[in-house]
Design a protein around this motif. Structure first.
Motif, PDB file in Angstrom:
ATOM      1  N   VAL A  56       0.869  -1.172   0.000  1.00 53.80           N
ATOM      2  CA  VAL A  56       0.000   0.000   0.000  1.00 53.80           C
ATOM      3  C   VAL A  56       0.906   1.222   0.000  1.00 53.80           C
ATOM      4  N   ALA A  57       0.913   1.943  -1.143  1.00 51.52           N
ATOM      5  CA  ALA A  57       1.756   3.138  -1.233  1.00 51.52           C
ATOM      6  C   ALA A  57       0.927   4.352  -0.854  1.00 51.52           C
ATOM      7  N   GLU A  58       1.591   5.312  -0.233  1.00 52.56           N
ATOM      8  CA  GLU A  58       0.894   6.575   0.034  1.00 52.56           C
ATOM      9  C   GLU A  58       1.602   7.683  -0.739  1.00 52.56           C
ATOM     10  N   MET A  59       0.821   8.400  -1.560  1.00 54.62           N
ATOM     11  CA  MET A  59       1.325   9.651  -2.104  1.00 54.62           C
ATOM     12  C   MET A  59       0.925  10.712  -1.086  1.00 54.62           C
ATOM     13  N   GLN A  60       1.857  11.607  -0.760  1.00 51.80           N
ATOM     14  CA  GLN A  60       1.452  12.609   0.232  1.00 51.80           C
ATOM     15  C   GLN A  60       0.266  13.420  -0.266  1.00 51.80           C
ATOM     16  N   PHE A  61       0.309  13.741  -1.540  1.00 52.51           N
ATOM     17  CA  PHE A  61      -0.819  14.394  -2.198  1.00 52.51           C
ATOM     18  C   PHE A  61      -1.006  13.712  -3.547  1.00 52.51           C
ATOM     19  N   SER A  62      -2.228  13.565  -3.928  1.00 53.34           N
ATOM     20  CA  SER A  62      -2.487  12.848  -5.183  1.00 53.34           C
ATOM     21  C   SER A  62      -1.834  13.565  -6.355  1.00 53.34           C
ATOM     22  N   ASP A  63      -1.643  14.885  -6.203  1.00 52.73           N
ATOM     23  CA  ASP A  63      -1.003  15.658  -7.267  1.00 52.73           C
ATOM     24  C   ASP A  63       0.361  15.063  -7.655  1.00 52.73           C
ATOM     25  N   PHE A  64       1.033  14.477  -6.663  1.00 53.04           N
ATOM     26  CA  PHE A  64       2.399  14.011  -6.915  1.00 53.04           C
ATOM     27  C   PHE A  64       2.462  12.720  -7.710  1.00 53.04           C
ATOM     28  N   ILE A  65       1.319  12.158  -7.953  1.00 51.35           N
ATOM     29  CA  ILE A  65       1.326  10.871  -8.649  1.00 51.35           C
ATOM     30  C   ILE A  65       1.834  11.013 -10.072  1.00 51.35           C
ATOM     31  N   SER A  66       1.833  12.257 -10.565  1.00 47.85           N
ATOM     32  CA  SER A  66       2.344  12.429 -11.930  1.00 47.85           C
ATOM     33  C   SER A  66       3.792  11.949 -12.023  1.00 47.85           C
ATOM     34  N   CYS A  67       4.535  12.052 -10.906  1.00 47.13           N
ATOM     35  CA  CYS A  67       5.920  11.571 -10.911  1.00 47.13           C
ATOM     36  C   CYS A  67       5.976  10.058 -11.105  1.00 47.13           C
ATOM     37  N   ALA A  68       4.921   9.366 -10.690  1.00 44.98           N
ATOM     38  CA  ALA A  68       4.918   7.900 -10.773  1.00 44.98           C
ATOM     39  C   ALA A  68       4.168   7.398 -12.005  1.00 44.98           C
ATOM     40  N   TRP A  69       3.819   8.308 -12.875  1.00 47.12           N
ATOM     41  CA  TRP A  69       3.013   7.964 -14.060  1.00 47.12           C
ATOM     42  C   TRP A  69       3.579   6.767 -14.813  1.00 47.12           C
ATOM     43  N   ASP A  70       4.863   6.817 -15.081  1.00 49.44           N
ATOM     44  CA  ASP A  70       5.444   5.776 -15.910  1.00 49.44           C
ATOM     45  C   ASP A  70       5.348   4.412 -15.244  1.00 49.44           C
ATOM     46  N   GLN A  71       5.668   4.355 -13.947  1.00 53.57           N
ATOM     47  CA  GLN A  71       5.608   3.078 -13.237  1.00 53.57           C
ATOM     48  C   GLN A  71       4.177   2.538 -13.198  1.00 53.57           C
ATOM     49  N   LEU A  72       3.248   3.459 -12.990  1.00 49.55           N
ATOM     50  CA  LEU A  72       1.849   3.021 -12.897  1.00 49.55           C
ATOM     51  C   LEU A  72       1.285   2.633 -14.251  1.00 49.55           C
ATOM     52  N   VAL A  73       1.475   3.538 -15.213  1.00 46.18           N
ATOM     53  CA  VAL A  73       0.779   3.381 -16.483  1.00 46.18           C
ATOM     54  C   VAL A  73       1.506   2.396 -17.393  1.00 46.18           C
ATOM     55  N   THR A  74       2.808   2.482 -17.415  1.00 48.27           N
ATOM     56  CA  THR A  74       3.562   1.651 -18.352  1.00 48.27           C
ATOM     57  C   THR A  74       3.867   0.277 -17.772  1.00 48.27           C
ATOM     58  N   VAL A  75       4.104   0.236 -16.471  1.00 49.67           N
ATOM     59  CA  VAL A  75       4.484  -1.050 -15.888  1.00 49.67           C
ATOM     60  C   VAL A  75       3.305  -1.725 -15.182  1.00 49.67           C
TER      61      VAL A  75
END
Lengths: 324, 487
Positions: free
Chosen positions: A78-97
Motif C-alpha cells: 500500500v503506497a501513500e502519495m502525500q498528495f495525489s497531485d504528486f502521482i504524476s511523478c509515478a506515471w510511468d511506473q503506474l501506467v507503463t508497468v
C-alpha cells in the motif's frame, strides 16, 4: 460499531488488513516515524515495525516502482502519495508497468496507491487536484473514490485484496469533516456498485467523493421547493455502475453529473456520453455537467470557492433542470 | 367476373385478433392480366400465411405496398382495373360495387355505379401514420419535444398538442405527459399493445354474431380472402404501433426481429396465462384397444381412402364424444357469462419446421365427423398448414384445441389454453410400459401395455378439477373400450 471520521476509518481499515495479512505493507513519504502527512498511519510503525511501515525517499517513481516489484513477488503493498497531485511523478511506473504487467506477463500486480486528493482548504495548484480521470483512461487500473467513512474502510479492504493496481482517492476535505458509524470488524465494499445516497424522483445527481456531500446539501435546499433529488454515489469509477445510473435516469429523466475535477476530459463526460448512448429515449432534458473550470486550482480562498462547485452552484443547476 | 370498374385490393382481416399483415410476395406485377380468384399476392400475418386472390378479372393497374412492408388490415394494397381500361391515375374514383359481394356470388353488372353509392363494406381507412412529435403550443409555435416525451407519446398514441405543457416555454415535460396518460383523457386511444388482440365482443345476443365461421351450420364456400368481412367495428382506426425497442447484441449473441407469427404467439401465450386460471390434469390411458383397432383399420383406410388413421384422430374422436356429457370443456367465458356450444370447432396445433412457429388450424363442426372424417380433416389441415395454403377462415373460431408433442416423445406437458377457449388437450407419446392388470381369474399380473398420457389444461375459472377429471375419465373409457361400431 463506533463513530469514526473518514480518516479514522481509512486508518482502521488499513490496520485491520495489515493485521490480517502479513503480505500487506505500507510505504510512503513520512508514513513511518511521523505517521503520515495526515496521520493516517500514526503509530503503525510501533505495531508493525519499520519493515512493514517504510519511510521512502522523496521519489514517487521509486515508491510505486518498488511496490510493483514487491507485488509481482507476491506482496500486497500500500503506497501513500502525500498528495495525489504528486502521482504524476509515478506515471510511468503506474501506467507503463503496473497497469500492463498482467496483460503482458500474466502476473497480477496487487498494489494499492492511496491518494489524498481534492481541495477546499487553499492548498493551491499542487495540493488540491483530483486527477482520477487521467487514470480512468488507462486500461488496467481501478479507480476508487469513497465518500463515507464506512465506504472508506470497506473499499480500502477491497482495494488491498484486489489483484490489480488500484488508485484509492481519499478526499482530504472529508478527512475530519465527515463522521459516521463504522463497523469494527473487517469487511469489504464491492467495486462497481453505486450507493443511492438519497432517493428522489425529479432529478438525478451522479457524483462521487466530496461532491456527494455538496449535492446532499443542495438537495436539501431544493426539498423546500418541492423538487425531489436522487443522489447516486458511484463509489468507484473503474469499474463504474452503469446499471444504477441508467436505472436512475429512466426514473427521473433528468441528470446532473457533478465532479470536483475540471470539466474537459473529466470522468463526467464519460457518464454523460453513456447516458446519451444508452438512455437517450429516457431523457427529458439535456444531461448537465457541473465541474471545476479548466484552470489550475487557485490559492485564494475566494477564487477557490468560485472554482470548486459549491452547494449554491449545484442547487442552481438542479433548479434549472427541474424547471426545464 | 370481369370487372367493369377499378377494384381495390385491401389487406384482408385474417382473424378477429389480427390487425396487420406483411406482404411477402407479389405474384402479379403492374400491367399483368389477372383472372378472378387468381392468386395476386402472398401475405403473412401472426395467424396465418396465405395467398390473396384477385377479387375480379382485369389488369393489375397499381401496386401500392411493396414486398416486405407490414400494413394494417384494410390498407389498400393494389388496384385491379377492367381489362383494356386506360391506366388511370391512382386516385381514380372507384365506386367499387364489387367490394362487398356479400355471400352472393352473382356477378351483378352495375350499369350505374352511382346506384351503388353507399359503401357499407368499405374497409376502414388505413391508420394515419404516427404523428411525428411536433406539437404546437397554444401560440401555434413549435416547441421542443424531449426524447422521453416523444417515446411516451408514441407508446401511448398521444397527440402531444393536446397535453398542457408546464416546462420551459410551455414545453411538455415527462411529468406532463405521464399525468395526461394516467388521467386517461377522453380522447385517448386504447393502448397500442392491446389492439392486436382486441377482446371479443361481450355476450352478443346470437352465438353466430361475432364470428360467422363459428356458426353451427357448416359455412358455405370459403369466401375469397379479399372479400373477407370487415372487422366488427371498423369505426376506430387502429392506433399507431410503437416501434419495438432495438436491443443491443452482447458478445456471442445475435439479435433478430420477431416475425409477425412469433409476436402473435408471444402476445397470445402471455395474455392467456394472464387471463385463465390454468390447471393441468394428467390421465394414463391404456391404448391396447386403439392400437389393435388402428392396426386393423390402417390397410383398409389407406387402400380405400388414402388416409392414415392416426392416434390423433382416435383421440380427437373420443374427446369430442366425451364432451357431450361435459360441455363446459368446450365452452367459453364471455364477460360474466358462460357460453356453451352445440358444436365443436377442433383446433389442432401444428408446429412449423425449425421452430418457425405454431399454427392452429380449426376443423369446423368436428362433432359431425366420424373417425375417417377426422383423420382426413387432420391430414388436410396439417398439409395445408405446412404448405401455407390455409384460408383465413381455417384458423378462426376454435372451441377446443388438441396439441400433440407426443410425436417427439414427450410424456407430460402443461399446455397453455388458446383464448377464448377454456381447455386444451395435450397428447403425449405412446410408450410400452409394465402395468398391473388382472388376468381372467382376477389375479394381478404385470403386463406390457401401450400406455399414453393425456394432459388436459383447463381454465379453473369455469372448469373445476372434479369436472375435468370426470371428463378425462370418460375420455379414457372411450379409448380403452373403443366401440368400433359407434364411432
Amino acid at each position: 460499531m463506533a463513530e469514526k471520521t473518514y480518516l479514522q476509518a481509512i486508518s482502521d481499515g488499513l490496520r485491520l488488513e495489515m493485521r490480517h495479512d502479513k503480505r500487506v505493507f505500507v510505504i510512503g513519504e513520512d508514513v513511518g516515524v511521523y505517521g503520515g502527512a495526515f496521520k493516517v498511519t500514526l503509530d503503525f510503525q510501533e505495531e508493525f515495525g519499520p519493515w512493514r511501515v517504510i519511510d521512502a525517499p522523496l521519489s514517487e517513481t521509486a515508491i510505486v516502482g518498488g511496490c510493483t516489484g514487491a507485488a509481482i513477488m507476491g506482496m500486497r503493498p500500500v503506497a501513500e502519495m502525500q498528495f495525489s497531485d504528486f502521482i504524476s511523478c509515478a506515471w510511468d511506473q503506474l501506467v507503463t508497468v503496473a497497469a500492463k504487467q498482467r496483460w503482458r506477463a500474466g502476473t497480477p500486480v496487487p498494489i494499492t496507491v492511496r491518494l489524498p486528493s481534492g481541495g477546499g482548504f487553499s492548498g493551491g495548484p499542487f495540493h488540491s487536484q483530483n486527477p482520477e480521470s487521467s487514470f480512468a483512461h488507462i486500461p488496467g487500473l481501478k479507480i476508487v473514490c469513497p465518500a463515507t467513512p464506512e465506504d472508506a474502510k470497506g473499499l480500502l479492504a477491497t482495494s488491498i485484496q484486489d489483484p490489480n493496481p488500484v488508485l484509492y482517492f481519499e478526499h482530504k476535505h472529508l478527512y475530519r469533516r465527515i463522521k459516521a458509524e463504522v463497523p469494527d470488524e473487517r469487511y469489504q465494499t464491492p467495486f462497481g456498485e453505486a450507493r443511492v445516497h438519497r432517493e428522489g424522483d425529479d432529478v438525478t445527481v451522479v457524483t462521487w467523493g466530496a461532491m456527494v456531500w455538496t449535492a446532499d446539501e443542495a438537495a436539501k435546499q431544493l426539498e423546500g421547493d418541492g423538487v425531489s433529488v436522487e443522489i447516486l454515489d458511484l463509489r468507484t469509477l473503474i469499474p463504474w455502475d452503469r446499471k444504477a445510473v441508467l436505472e436512475s435516469v429512466r426514473k427521473t429523466s433528468k441528470v446532473v453529473v457533478l465532479h470536483e475535477d475540471t470539466l474537459t476530459g473529466g470522468f463526467g463526460g464519460e457518464i454523460a456520453a453513456t447516458i446519451a448512448e444508452e438512455a437517450f429515449e429516457d431523457l427529458d432534458a439535456p444531461v448537465k455537467r457541473i465541474a471545476a473550470p479548466d484552470t489550475p486550482v487557485p490559492f485564494s480562498p475566494v477564487l477557490e470557492k468560485a472554482y470548486i462547485p459549491q452547494v449554491d452552484d449545484v442547487a442552481a443547476g438542479l433548479r434549472e433542470l427541474a424547471e426545464y | 367476373m370481369a370487372t367493369t370498374s377499378a377494384i381495390d385490393v385491401v389487406m384482408p382481416q385474417m382473424g378477429v385478433s389480427v390487425s396487420e399483415g406483411t406482404i411477402t410476395k407479389w405474384l402479379k406485377q403492374e400491367g399483368e392480366a389477372i383472372a378472378a380468384d387468381e392468386p395476386l399476392l402472398e401475405i403473412s400475418t401472426d395467424k396465418v400465411d396465405t395467398e390473396v386472390p384477385s377479387p375480379g378479372e382485369g389488369v393489375v393497374q397499381q401496386i401500392l405496398v411493396q414486398e416486405g412492408e407490414t400494413v394494417d388490415v384494410g390498407t389498400k394494397l393494389a388496384v385491379i382495373a377492367p381489362a383494356g381500361a386506360e391506366a388511370a391515375p391512382a386516385e381514380a374514383p372507384a365506386p367499387e360495387p364489387e367490394e362487398a359481394p356479400a355471400p352472393e356470388p352473382e356477378p351483378e353488372p352495375e350499369p350505374e355505379p352511382v346506384a351503388a353509392a353507399p359503401e357499407p363494406a368499405q374497409a376502414p381507412p388505413p391508420a394515419p401514420p404516427p404523428e411525428p412529435a411536433e406539437p404546437t403550443d397554444g401560440a401555434g409555435e413549435k416547441t421542443f419535444v424531449s426524447p422521453v416525451v416523444a417515446r411516451i407519446a408514441s407508446e401511448h398514441g398521444v397527440d402531444i398538442g393536446q397535453v398542457q405543457g408546464t416546462g420551459r416555454g410551455g414545453r411538455v415535460t415527462k411529468k406532463d405527459i405521464m399525468g395526461f396518460v394516467e388521467s386517461g383523457p377522453p380522447a385517448a386511444p386504447p393502448e397500442a399493445p392491446a389492439a392486436p388482440m382486441a377482446p371479443e365482443p361481450v355476450a352478443p345476443p346470437e352465438p353466430a354474431a361475432p364470428e360467422p365461421a363459428a356458426a353451427p351450420e357448416a359455412p358455405p364456400e370459403p369466401v375469397p380472402a379479399a372479400a373477407a368481412p370487415p372487422p366488427p367495428k371498423p369505426a376506430a382506426p387502429p392506433p399507431p404501433k410503437p416501434e419495438p425497442e432495438p436491443v443491443a447484441a452482447g458478445a456471442g449473441e445475435t439479435v433478430e426481429p420477431m416475425n409477425a407469427m412469433r409476436r402473435g404467439i408471444a402476445e397470445h401465450m402471455r395474455r392467456s396465462l394472464d387471463t385463465s386460471a390454468h390447471v393441468t390434469t394428467v390421465f394414463e390411458i391404456d391404448m391396447s384397444r386403439v392400437v389393435a383397432l388402428r392396426n386393423k383399420l390402417k390397410p383398409e383406410y389407406q387402400k380405400s381412402y388414402g388416409v392414415n388413421p392416426t392416434y390423433l384422430a382416435f383421440i380427437a374422436r373420443a374427446t369430442i364424444e366425451a364432451m357431450k356429457n361435459w360441455p363446459w370443456v368446450n365452452a367459453e367465458i364471455r364477460g360474466e357469462q358462460i357460453v356453451r356450444k352445440n358444436y365443436v370447432n377442433l383446433g389442432i396445433a401444428v408446429a412449423l419446421e425449425g421452430g418457425q412457429g405454431l399454427i392452429v388450424p380449426v376443423i369446423k363442426n368436428a362433432e359431425g365427423l366420424n373417425l375417417l372424417g377426422l383423420a382426413r380433416s387432420i391430414a388436410d389441415i396439417a398439409e395445408r398448414s405446412r404448405n401455407k395454403k390455409l384460408m383465413p377462415d381455417d384458423v378462426q373460431g376454435g372451441t377446443f384445441t388438441i396439441t400433440n408433442p407426443g410425436g417427439w416423445g414427450a410424456i407430460i406437458g402443461t399446455p397453455i389454453i388458446s383464448q377464448p377457449q377454456v381447455a386444451i388437450l395435450d397428447v403425449e407419446a405412446l410408450v410400452k410400459r409394465p402395468v398391473v392388470v388382472q388376468d381372467e381369474s382376477g389375479q394381478d399380473v404385470i403386463a406390457i401395455r401401450p400406455m399414453m398420457n393425456l394432459c388436459l389444461s383447463y381454465d379453473h375459472r369455469l372448469v373445476d378439477g372434479a369436472y375435468a377429471a370426470q371428463f378425462m375419465k370418460e375420455l379414457r373409457e372411450n379409448l380403452e373400450s373403443w366401440d368400433e361400431s359407434a364411432y
